[in-house]
Design a protein around this motif. Structure first.
Motif: not given
Length: 131
Positions: A55-70
């Motif tokens: 999933l991270f490989k796909v997100m990297r190619l799509l220039n998508v970042e993952l942000h996590m918050s409570q």
């Protein structure tokens, strides 16, 4: 734009939307990943079965970042407290255990088969792509 993902079922339409907004087809994204279009289609159809690494490989190619918050807790909801994991000590076996002997029809003893498949069963393995 930010999207809150709270369930795995929300991941599919969001991945699809990011891919389309990047102007990529499944085949084009699969080529960038070095896999077949069918493999990417399977990931996009059921992203819950994909590894986090993929999933991270796909997100990297799509220039998508993952942000996590409570998430803020709603009134009446108690915060979940994680239990402290219990560690178990691994004790290696002194000797390799022998399989039990079984008497066959002729009265001779032989080792019991630990295989769960019947004799003569043909097993085929699916070819997996390594990406």
């Amino acid at each position: 734009m930010d999207y809150a993902i709270k369930t795995l079922s929300q991941l599919r339409p969001i991945l699809l939307g990011f891919r389309k907004s990047a102007g990529l087809t499944q085949a084009a994204l699969a080529e960038l990943l070095g896999i077949t279009q069918q493999s990417y289609a399977q990931l996009e159809a059921n992203p819950a079965s994909a590894s986090v690494e993929r999933l991270f490989k796909v997100m990297r190619l799509l220039n998508v970042e993952l942000h996590m918050s409570q998430a803020s807790s709603a009134p009446g909801n108690k915060p979940v407290q994680a239990e402290t994991p219990k560690l178990q000590r691994h004790v290696p076996a002194a000797k390799k255990a022998k399989s039990p002997s079984v008497a066959n029809r002729s009265g001779r003893t032989q080792k019991a088969s630990s295989s769960k498949q019947p004799l003569g069963a043909i097993t085929t393995k699916k070819k997996r792509e390594n990406w």
